[in-house]
Design an enzyme around this catalytic site. Structure first.
Site, mmCIF file in Angstrom:
data_model
loop_
_atom_site.group_PDB
_atom_site.id
_atom_site.type_symbol
_atom_site.label_atom_id
_atom_site.label_comp_id
_atom_site.label_asym_id
_atom_site.label_seq_id
_atom_site.Cartn_x
_atom_site.Cartn_y
_atom_site.Cartn_z
ATOM 1 N N THR A 177 -9.355 0.223 -22.309
ATOM 2 C CA THR A 177 -10.166 -0.978 -22.088
ATOM 3 C C THR A 177 -9.362 -1.989 -21.281
ATOM 4 O OG1 THR A 177 -11.491 -0.705 -24.036
ATOM 5 C CG2 THR A 177 -11.044 -2.960 -23.416
ATOM 6 N N ARG A 205 -23.643 3.350 -29.256
ATOM 7 C CA ARG A 205 -22.585 2.645 -29.993
ATOM 8 C C ARG A 205 -22.065 1.449 -29.173
ATOM 9 N NH1 ARG A 205 -16.947 1.451 -28.743
ATOM 10 N NH2 ARG A 205 -15.799 1.354 -30.688
ATOM 11 N N VAL A 206 -21.939 0.306 -29.836
ATOM 12 C CA VAL A 206 -21.363 -0.871 -29.172
ATOM 13 C C VAL A 206 -20.069 -1.224 -29.895
ATOM 14 C CG1 VAL A 206 -21.683 -3.323 -28.653
ATOM 15 C CG2 VAL A 206 -23.607 -1.737 -28.420
ATOM 16 N N GLY A 207 -19.014 -1.423 -29.129
ATOM 17 C CA GLY A 207 -17.711 -1.742 -29.733
ATOM 18 C C GLY A 207 -17.488 -3.236 -29.864
ATOM 19 N N ASP A 208 -16.242 -3.616 -29.964
ATOM 20 C CA ASP A 208 -15.881 -5.028 -30.153
ATOM 21 C C ASP A 208 -15.865 -5.817 -28.851
ATOM 22 O OD1 ASP A 208 -13.689 -3.344 -29.354
ATOM 23 O OD2 ASP A 208 -12.369 -5.071 -29.609
ATOM 24 N N THR A 228 -7.984 -4.848 -27.384
ATOM 25 C CA THR A 228 -8.239 -3.440 -27.092
ATOM 26 C C THR A 228 -7.839 -2.626 -28.316
ATOM 27 O OG1 THR A 228 -7.598 -1.549 -25.735
ATOM 28 C CG2 THR A 228 -5.976 -3.316 -25.900
ATOM 29 N N GLY A 229 -8.603 -1.591 -28.602
ATOM 30 C CA GLY A 229 -8.297 -0.782 -29.777
ATOM 31 C C GLY A 229 -9.574 -0.230 -30.361
ATOM 32 N N GLY A 231 -12.757 -0.377 -31.776
ATOM 33 C CA GLY A 231 -13.642 -1.535 -31.816
ATOM 34 C C GLY A 231 -14.173 -1.858 -33.194
HETATM 35 N N1 ASP Z 1 -12.146 -1.649 -27.973
HETATM 36 C C1 ASP Z 1 -12.829 -0.635 -27.210
HETATM 37 C C2 ASP Z 1 -14.036 -0.193 -28.013
HETATM 38 O O1 ASP Z 1 -13.909 0.031 -29.190
HETATM 39 C C3 ASP Z 1 -12.002 0.556 -26.888
HETATM 40 C C4 ASP Z 1 -10.665 0.301 -26.269
HETATM 41 O O2 ASP Z 1 -10.100 -0.771 -26.409
HETATM 42 O O3 ASP Z 1 -10.155 1.209 -25.597
HETATM 43 O O4 ASP Z 1 -15.062 -0.004 -27.426
#
Ligand code: ASP
Length: 309
Positions: A177, A205-208, A228-229, A231
């Site tokens: 990300t 799916r929706v992340g953070d 990033t991580g 989500g």
């Molecule tokens: N945070 C992002 C998500 O969960 C993924 C990522 O940071 O690589 O969609």
């Protein structure tokens, strides 16, 4: 013109062994450096933090090295679905898009949502219609999908799991990300985050990343943060807002707040990821619970520093 601006960008967190093994480190450092210098041009000429983070996020989306825009990871059906958000710490306005296909630069659309709609978030078909209304460029699926993502998706499908971008199917990790945070010469803060999400994620799916407070946050009184991580872990801990709360209620600086935030993420949900933070005084910091984070910063207008930590 005052040179007192700060800027940080990130290209994701994770275990970066694969990048190092394949000798791609210099590609990332070169890319991060070039994008930071583009941000410097805007900020040193008196441009706004909002314009700088938008510019950097768009450059990162256009570079297929990262999991955002072109080069996004693929969902369970082998398709690209992107999420992005941008927040202005001066006005407390935010714009976000989720589950987006076809639009070349999700961050550009998020900025339009911030400026031209009365809403904070648009999703799916409605977001695409709004992009059409704003005259934003569309691209075919082929533009977004790059070969390395197809290989990565096949690996993930073979073992039947979802994973972060900077992560291999056979354990080790990589999340790609992107994000940018800035403080301009007038002292205004802004943040942007954009992503293709998690490899082999469920459709819809929706992340953070597009969620204000979870994957992005900016408030002139405290700090600007991009995450990033995994989500789901950042959503459940509302981590970016948590970091701003450490500044607001405990008077922490960027470094202390970033570390306190990552401690909280690990303590509450054994979270995996990283954050970039600039506080109201322009101090830059990062924190991560993954073994690595790809980032670069310019603090108080100084030399740029690029790192695959
Ligand atoms: N945070 C992002 C998500 O969960 C993924 C990522 O940071 O690589 O969609």
């Amino acid at each position: 013109m005052s040179e007192d601006f700060s800027l940080i960008i990130h290209g994701g967190a994770g275990a970066l062994e694969q990048i190092k093994r394949e000798g791609n480190e210099t590609d990332f450092v070169k890319s991060i450096h070039g994008i930071l210098e583009g941000g410097r041009d805007i900020l040193s000429a008196g441009g706004s933090a909002l314009d700088a983070v938008e510019h950097c996020a768009i450059q990162l989306e256009d570079d297929p090295l990262y999991n955002a825009g072109r080069g996004s990871v693929l969902n369970e059906y082998g398709e690209v679905e992107m999420d992005a958000a941008i927040m202005d710490g001066q006005t407390f306005q935010a714009g976000a898009v989720a589950g987006l296909t076809a639009i070349k630069n999700p961050t550009l659309l998020a900025r339009k949502v911030l400026e031209k709609s009365e809403h904070v978030m648009l999703i799916g078909k409605g977001a695409r219609e709004f992009a059409k209304f704003c005259g934003l460029p569309r691209m075919s699926n082929d533009y977004f999908v790059v070969d390395s993502r197809i290989r990565q998706w096949r690996e993930a499908q073979k073992v039947g799991r979802m994973m972060l971008d900077h992560e291999a199917a056979k354990p080790s990790q990589k999340l790609g990300t992107i994000g940018a945070v800035a403080r301009d010469c007038a002292g205004n803060l802004a943040a942007a985050t954009s992503t293709g999400g998690i490899v082999n994620k469920r459709w819809g799916r929706v992340g953070d990343s597009p969620i204000v407070g979870a994957g992005v946050f900016a408030d002139n009184e405290t700090c600007a943060v991009s995450a990033t991580g995994y989500g789901e872990q950042f959503q459940r801990t509302v981590l970016c807002k948590m970091i701003a709360d450490f500044v607001y209620f405990q008077n922490m600086d960027a470094q202390a707040a970033a570390l306190a935030g990552i401690d909280y993420l690990v303590k509450k949900v054994q979270g995996l990821g990283g954050v970039i933070v600039i506080d109201r005084n322009g101090k830059c910091a990062v924190g991560h619970s993954t073994s690595g984070l790809i980032y670069g910063w310019i603090e108080h207008g100084g030399e740029s520093l690029c790192k695959l930590a």
